[in-house]
Every structure is written in C-alpha cells, then in structure tokens.
Write an enzyme that holds these catalytic residues in place. Structure first.
Site, short mmCIF file in Angstrom:
data_model
loop_
_atom_site.label_atom_id
_atom_site.label_comp_id
_atom_site.label_asym_id
_atom_site.label_seq_id
_atom_site.Cartn_x
_atom_site.Cartn_y
_atom_site.Cartn_z
CE LYS A 51 50.53 -38.33 37.13
NZ LYS A 51 51.58 -39.41 37.03
CB SER A 303 42.89 -38.87 36.99
OG SER A 303 42.95 -38.78 35.48
#
Length: 403
Positions: A51, A303
C-alpha cells in the site's frame, strides 16, 4: 484501464522511497504444481505491505497547498501505514481512521509512524464514511485506498517489477478487496503483454467485488467477515470494477479455511510470514481454484505480512490439529501413586510427546477415588494418532479424544 505512462511515472516517483521486493521462484510450489511459480514478496515492503506505493505516489502529486492542509485516510491497517510514513516523509499531518476491530499491531504501527489514529465503525466502509465527513469539516485531503488514479498507478508498479524480473509471465494472481491493486497491476500487465492471464482472488467473506464482476455491475454486500482483513471491503467500487472488468480474465474466491491453510503453508514450507489478504493467491493455487497450462510461469502477489500474532497463533494451532500433529485425550485413572506414571509410560511407548497435562480429582462427573487426566500430545500424523489410541486400548485405559 490505468494508463501505462502513469504507472511508469509512478515508478520514477516512488523509486527512492519504496523497496524493490523479491520476485522469487518457489521450488516447492513449482514442483508440486508442475509450473514455475514466483512469489512477489510485498510482505517485505517498508511497512510490510504494498500500500505504501500508491499512498506515496498520490501524496507526492499533491499541490503545495494541499500538503499544508494535511491528509486523512480510512484503512484497516496497511494503507494507513503507507499514508502515515509517506506523510511523515513530506513533513505533513496525517489522520488515519480505522475500524474499531483493527488488530493492535496495525494500530500501534500506524501511531509509531507519526499519524493520529481515530477508531470508528465496524468495518472499512463505516470508517470511510466517517473519515470523508471529518475531511470535509477539517479541510484535509482524503487519500483513498483504491479510488484514485495516482494510488492505482503506484500499485501498478508491482507489475512493472514482476515483468522486469520474469518478462515471460503467463499468469498473474492478484488479491482483490477494493480493487486498487488489481486495477494497477492488471492494467499494467495487459498493456505490456495482452496475452498474460490475470487471475483475481477474493475472500468469500467479502464477496462484493466477486459478485459485481460476475454480474458486470456494482453489487454491495450487507456485511463482511473474513480473516483476510486487508481485503475485507463491503461495497464494490464502480471505478475499480471498471478496470477489473476490462483487464481481469478470471475471478475466484477462497474461504477462511483455505486462507488459513495457505498462511500455514507459506510459514512452514516457504518460511514466509503473510497476512490473510497476502495469502489468498497461494490459497487459490493450493486449492485448484483456477486452471493453467503445465510449465507455465505463474506470478503470485503476496500483498502484505502484517498479521496479528494472536491470529497467527490460532492458525498454527488449528493447522496442527487438522494435520493430525496435535491431539488431546481425556483419561480416567484411579487416583493413587504411580497411576499417572503408568499412563505416561504407555504414551512414551507410543512415541508421543507430551505437551501439557491437566490433573483433575474434583470433577463431579467422576467417582470418588478417581481423577481425570487431560493430556495434549504432539504426534506425527493420523497413523501415529491411531497407534497412540491402540496402545492405550491395549493397556486397558478408558479415554476420550478431545481433538
């Protein structure tokens, strides 16, 4: 789709701030599935998740006036830390609104990066609504976790790195929650090589984007519940849905049992720590959720790695039980000297390692003069557990298997 030029520009913008994470071949997965499986380890990124790429890229592109006002974000954790560390880099104020059930690890990590943390709502969408209202009242710039082209372009830089390392990728497997990662990565991959098959993976407990993909229109969920909190998004984004419909070839789902199994596999077999959202791609592979050609090059994005320690402990313990490597039995003994030693000797003969013993002589469920012994054992599989039970039966012990 997200313009490739924006993704290339994003790569230049974030180059000196983010880590270029490993895109390593997994020999075990490759051998097991007759393919060349590569893992993009964004769990090793600064703040432990991808992110940071999109957050930094968006903040870097703000005007000087907007930077003076400060930024605000709503996030379950990873986007929060990405915004916090990026804002700190630019010396601007950051306010993060997180759902009240956010793991303490992520809350503490965000505060440690200098952000103000406000806990509001039961899920991302409730936190998001509160943050939008607060941003309007306070004049803060909202940094959206996925509905922003600079954020999406930042996430798309992952695909650029993957294709630089393995130019002939056949498949890219992407976790999907709000869709920002999928928008950037899928757009990048399809513009560089339209033949690449893009597989999106969602959690069954957060089905909004999966349902929307299949219906080809926005379908929101009434509620969400999944251990993959990083992709636990209730409402589907029209913007990212458009990118996903244009660029994603197949959308599959995995449930919490499958996600937990993938977390345990990565930890035990690959020595990689990931959170629930980071494991869904491997879960899809392990559970044959999508088809592929033999000897294909498959890239799976891990992720993030910001898993709560308590959650990880539960997954490990349940995994050991399900794989028959831990069992607990309850045995009733005559409460006299040497009785327990006889039982432990029987277990020793069965090569079972004792982890824990509880001795109860006060239960109202047993006769006077008896005791209930609860023993937790380490075992080596189902056949070993059967052998342990056979030894106890041979020695005349009355027992009950708890798990």
């Amino acid at each position: 789709m997200v313009d490739l030029n924006k993704i290339v520009q994003a790569k230049r913008t974030i180059a000196n701030f983010i880590e270029t994470t490993p895109f390593a071949k997994s020999s075990k997965l490759s051998e097991c599935f007759s393919a060349n499986v590569f893992l993009k380890e964004e769990n090793l990124q600064r703040t432990g998740a991808y992110k940071i790429r999109g957050a930094y890229n968006m903040i870097a592109n703000l005007s000087d006036e907007d930077k003076k006002n400060g930024v605000i974000a709503a996030s379950a954790g990873n986007h929060a830390q990405g915004v916090a560390i990026s804002a700190r880099e630019f010396g601007i104020r950051a306010v993060i609104v997180m759902p009240e059930a956010t793991p303490l690890l992520k809350v503490a990590g965000t505060k440690a990066l200098g952000a103000e943390v406000i806990l509001k709502g039961d899920n991302f969408d409730e936190a998001y609504a509160w943050a939008i209202d607060y941003a309007n009242k306070k004049g803060l710039v909202f940094v959206h976790p996925f509905d922003n082209v600079f954020v999406q372009a930042g996430q798309g830089t992952i695909a650029l790195e993957m294709l630089e390392d393995v130019p002939n990728l056949d498949y890219i497997v992407i976790p999907v929650g709000g869709g920002g990662l999928a928008s950037g990565v899928a757009s990048c991959a399809k513009q560089i090589n339209p033949k690449i098959k893009v597989i999106a993976v969602g959690a069954k407990g957060a089905p909004a984007m999966f349902d929307s993909f299949n219906a080809k229109k926005q379908i929101n969920s009434k509620s969400v519940k999944t251990i993959a909190d990083g992709i636990s998004v209730r409402d589907a984004s029209i913007i990212t849905l458009g990118h996903i419909l244009e660029c994603v070839d197949e959308f599959v789902q995995v449930d919490d049992e499958e996600i937990a199994g993938a977390i345990l596999h990565l930890l035990e077999a690959q020595k990689i720590v990931v959170e629930g959202a980071g494991a869904v791609g491997v879960a899809a592979l392990l559970n044959s959720k999508f088809s592929y050609k033999k000897n294909s090059n498959i890239g799976i994005i891990l992720s993030g790695g910001n898993i709560d320690v308590q959650t990880l402990n539960i997954i490990i313990e349940k995994g050991l039980i399900k794989s028959y490597r831990k069992m607990a039995i309850s045995v009733t003994l005559v409460d006299k000297p040497g009785a327990l030693m006889g039982l432990t000797n029987a277990l020793k003969n069965a090569n079972a390692n004792i982890v824990k013993i509880d001795y109860d002589r006060f239960s109202t469920q047993i006769d006077y003069g008896d005791a209930v012994i609860t023993i937790t054992l380490e075992t080596k599989g189902k056949s070993h557990q059967d052998a342990v039970k056979a030894v106890l039966e041979e020695k005349g012990y009355k027992f009950r298997q708890i798990f």
